[in-house]
Design a protein around this motif. Structure first.
Motif, PDB file in Angstrom:
ATOM      1  N   THR B  64       0.824  -1.219   0.000  1.00  0.00           N
ATOM      2  CA  THR B  64       0.000   0.000   0.000  1.00  0.00           C
ATOM      3  C   THR B  64       0.855   1.265   0.000  1.00  0.00           C
ATOM      4  OG1 THR B  64      -0.093   0.080   2.410  1.00  0.00           O
ATOM      5  CG2 THR B  64      -1.851  -1.143   1.299  1.00  0.00           C
ATOM      6  N   ARG B  65       0.266   2.300  -0.521  1.00  0.00           N
ATOM      7  CA  ARG B  65       0.874   3.630  -0.402  1.00  0.00           C
ATOM      8  C   ARG B  65      -0.219   4.687  -0.573  1.00  0.00           C
ATOM      9  NH1 ARG B  65       2.196   6.087  -5.556  1.00  0.00           N
ATOM     10  NH2 ARG B  65       1.569   4.697  -7.247  1.00  0.00           N
ATOM     11  N   GLN B  66       0.017   5.836   0.009  1.00  0.00           N
ATOM     12  CA  GLN B  66      -0.843   6.990  -0.240  1.00  0.00           C
ATOM     13  C   GLN B  66      -0.113   7.837  -1.269  1.00  0.00           C
ATOM     14  OE1 GLN B  66      -3.103   9.312   2.986  1.00  0.00           O
ATOM     15  NE2 GLN B  66      -1.455  10.719   2.485  1.00  0.00           N
ATOM     16  N   ASP B  67      -0.785   8.198  -2.358  1.00  0.00           N
ATOM     17  CA  ASP B  67      -0.059   8.928  -3.397  1.00  0.00           C
ATOM     18  C   ASP B  67       0.012  10.422  -3.077  1.00  0.00           C
ATOM     19  OD1 ASP B  67      -2.357  10.201  -4.298  1.00  0.00           O
ATOM     20  OD2 ASP B  67      -2.549   9.007  -6.129  1.00  0.00           O
ATOM     21  N   ALA B  68       0.612  11.159  -3.980  1.00  0.00           N
ATOM     22  CA  ALA B  68       0.923  12.574  -3.726  1.00  0.00           C
ATOM     23  C   ALA B  68      -0.316  13.471  -3.715  1.00  0.00           C
ATOM     24  CB  ALA B  68       1.920  13.085  -4.770  1.00  0.00           C
ATOM     25  N   ALA B  69      -1.493  12.902  -4.052  1.00  0.00           N
ATOM     26  CA  ALA B  69      -2.742  13.682  -3.992  1.00  0.00           C
ATOM     27  C   ALA B  69      -3.675  13.141  -2.922  1.00  0.00           C
ATOM     28  CB  ALA B  69      -3.435  13.670  -5.352  1.00  0.00           C
TER      29      ALA B  69
END
Lengths: 431, 431
Positions: B64-69
């Motif tokens: 998982t990752r949270q993107d730049a937006a």
């Protein structure tokens, strides 16, 4: 008629008018919103203008006090300390984004009337008349903050209603809480009430807030009555739905119902001669660009010269709302937040104001205009405890409740003269 | 067709649907307003649901990752680590006073599809398909906070517009400031963009937000296209005047102009087959009960199946506004805040979704319904970088953007089956 019933020196009147205009400018700077005029009940701005008004009252020799509802009062005793008082006044609160004269100019003119009439005694001043003079600067006439108008004058009239304590402003602050924050004790509001037997009457000068005098080319008018008014907060309920997915045949759009209602008010009132209806507030909920509004709320302000006519128009509007909302699958309800019967100005006070205006006119001029006030005034509340008389000043183009609201210095000078002469005429009447 | 293209065990589908329903309830409790569902872009609630979604993504074996937006992403690699990715997704943000399924159910169904399709390897899981699987939980589809929709998916599509940084929410917080407060770096928003050559396509399951499937008695539909949409903020200017003193012939009432405009939108759009226009916001200024409104502002949301038809209707509305405002002495202007061309779903993805739905139907049943989406979706932005396909679930009575928004657990179970079968059908297509 007493000997001194003569015109006041024109230079004194011009100086008085200039002072009134300068003080209107000064008060305009006491505002919650820079660049606009906004001064509501029980606000820090209210406290500041009360302090200024008190200072100016003391300057003309009055003793001052702030009453239990935040009204600022000044009093100039008569030689007979037991004499009744003639009240002169208007209000210092404003609507949102207001002009600088509505109410304010009447308070400041009253102070100039006191200045013209007072007589020096023992290093101070007294009223030379058979009555004391009081100037009342009412704290809430517009009802801007709590939606209920005439709070200040209702307290003076002893008609305060305990249901008002729970009224809330836009931030959810109750009237009770606002009293406490201003430093007033809600339990003592009754102390602001005045007894009819201590009063001679109430006189108020005010801009017309309409175009009649401007259209006629006249400076001043006698007011015959103050309009009958009712105010409602209306609510329309439908169903909030997705804006894209909901076809028209499944919509119950509360905003469209309210829009039709606003137009119906205009259509019905236009067909009447002396009825004005205004929807000044309207909002849709939940208020998102992509949701069909499930609820709409709007205000209705209805005014007429006579109560019966006004009530008949409200009934017609209510029938139209039934039809509109029924057709659209909406429910509606109205909560009446203000109901003021028409107040007739006392014949004697109309007469003295007419005499006052005549003193400003060339010999042989037509009689001064007599008009009824579509706008509400503090006299509507005060009328329940004493006689009311009002003097109107020309209001260019009838613009009021707006930054462009105006009155001319020459008209203010004539108004001060007429106002002071009216008081002298009243003093000359048999008690 | 690969051997494992068979129906999934009904008990696994029922369990998956129950989990989706329970998680919809759980996410509904993450709200800015107790008792209502309200979860807007870059809010504390946004951060909380991203953490929950990430936890659930890891539970099915995704990284998982949270993107730049601020979009929350999970990825399940294919055996070939260089394989392209099929994106499955929807959004987790809501309108004001929302239902609990719009967007949310599509994200949760995508997770169940991954759970059904993944294969164990080395104590972890991989995609057994010729492509990686990604679940995208978009952070802003509704545009509730900043008035501009599809912010999350626009970042992924690489179509972020630097003019948006100065958009402000109702409290005056700019989008730029909100990014910083959320812990995101505005300068790095470009890093959220995906390259077309790393993508297979984008599939989304969503409730219909309309009554078509409910009226037809069907559970699922293939989406043919996503509506063409334009949004405007309109302003009407008249003159603020005193409500009592201003006769009708001197009024330039901006609210009455706006009311007529809202009714004109309804009348013009109703006369068209596939155009829906909605005024969701309307407000009068200064907004006092006793002032004729000098200004009114309202929103217009216009949707159609085809861009040309939609634009022709806007032109007709603009002509009507010219007439209305001209007659009333008002000025008007419109600022376009959103313009999205219709997005056609890719024929191949329509085909695999049709096959997926067919797998849920009795043999010999009619072909699944094909409908166009009047509502906007993240696919409108994602369509600029990869093929888009959508699956609609029945939405009882078409109620959406409302607390009564619903979807049934049996329909969700069928939807998960159809969604997973669609992915398998896509995997079976020649690359």
């Amino acid at each position: 008629m007493p000997a001194r019933l003569t015109s006041f020196p024109p230079d004194r009147l011009a100086t008085a008018a200039r002072r009134v205009m300068a003080r209107c400018d000064e008060l305009a700077r006491v505002t919650a919103t820079t660049g606009k005029i906004e001064r509501v009940y029980l606000s820090p701005e209210h406290a500041r203008v009360n302090r200024l008004a008190a200072e100016w009252m003391r300057e003309v020799g009055m003793t001052t006090r702030q009453d239990a509802a935040g009204n600022q009062l000044g009093r100039l005793e008569a030689a007979d300390a037991a004499a009744r008082a003639l009240l002169l006044g208007s209000h210092l609160d404003t609507v949102l984004d207001a002009g600088r004269f509505d109410g304010i100019v009447g308070v400041l003119m009253a102070l100039e009337v006191v200045r013209l009439l007072r007589e020096p005694v023992d290093g101070g001043f007294v009223s030379p008349l058979p009555f004391a003079l009081e100037v009342l600067a009412f704290s809430d006439e517009e009802g801007t903050r709590f939606g209920k108008a005439l709070l200040g004058s209702s307290a003076v009239a002893g008609s305060w209603n305990d249901e008002w304590w729970s009224l809330e402003d836009a931030d959810g602050t109750s009237l009770r809480q606002a009293f406490l924050e201003f430093g007033l004790d809600p339990a003592r509001v009754g102390e602001a009430a005045r007894r009819p037997d201590e009063l001679v009457g109430y006189l108020e000068a005010h801009i017309e807030q309409g175009p009649e005098l401007h259209r006629r080319g006249e400076s001043l008018a006698v007011v015959s009555s103050i309009a009958s008014a009712r105010r409602f907060q209306l609510q329309v309920e439908g169903e909030a739905r997705h804006a894209g997915g909901t076809p028209y045949d499944m919509r119950r759009d509360a905003l469209l119902g309210a829009s039709e209602a606003a137009l119906a008010v205009e259509r019905i009132c236009r067909s009447e001669h002396h009825i004005i209806g205004t929807v000044g507030q309207l909002e849709a909920f939940p208020g998102a660009v992509n949701i069909v509004p499930g609820e709409a709320r709007f205000s209705l302000d209805l005014r007429g010269e006579f109560d019966g006519e006004r009530d008949r128009v409200w009934d017609a509007i209510a029938r139209d709302l039934d039809e509109i909302m029924g057709r659209r699958g909406l429910r509606w309800r109205a909560r009446e937040v203000h109901n003021a019967a028409a107040v007739m100005c006392a014949p004697l006070l109309q007469d003295v104001i007419r005499e006052g205006i005549v003193s400003t006119l060339p010999r042989g001029a037509d009689a001064p205009p007599v008009i009824f006030s579509r706008a509400g005034h503090d006299g509507m509340a005060i009328g329940s405890i004493t006689d009311v008389g009002m003097l109107f000043l020309r209001n260019p183009d009838g613009i009021s409740h707006h930054p462009d609201e105006a009155v001319s210095a020459p008209d203010v000078a004539l108004g001060i003269q007429a106002f002071a002469e009216s008081v002298l005429h009243l003093a000359a009447e048999p008690a």
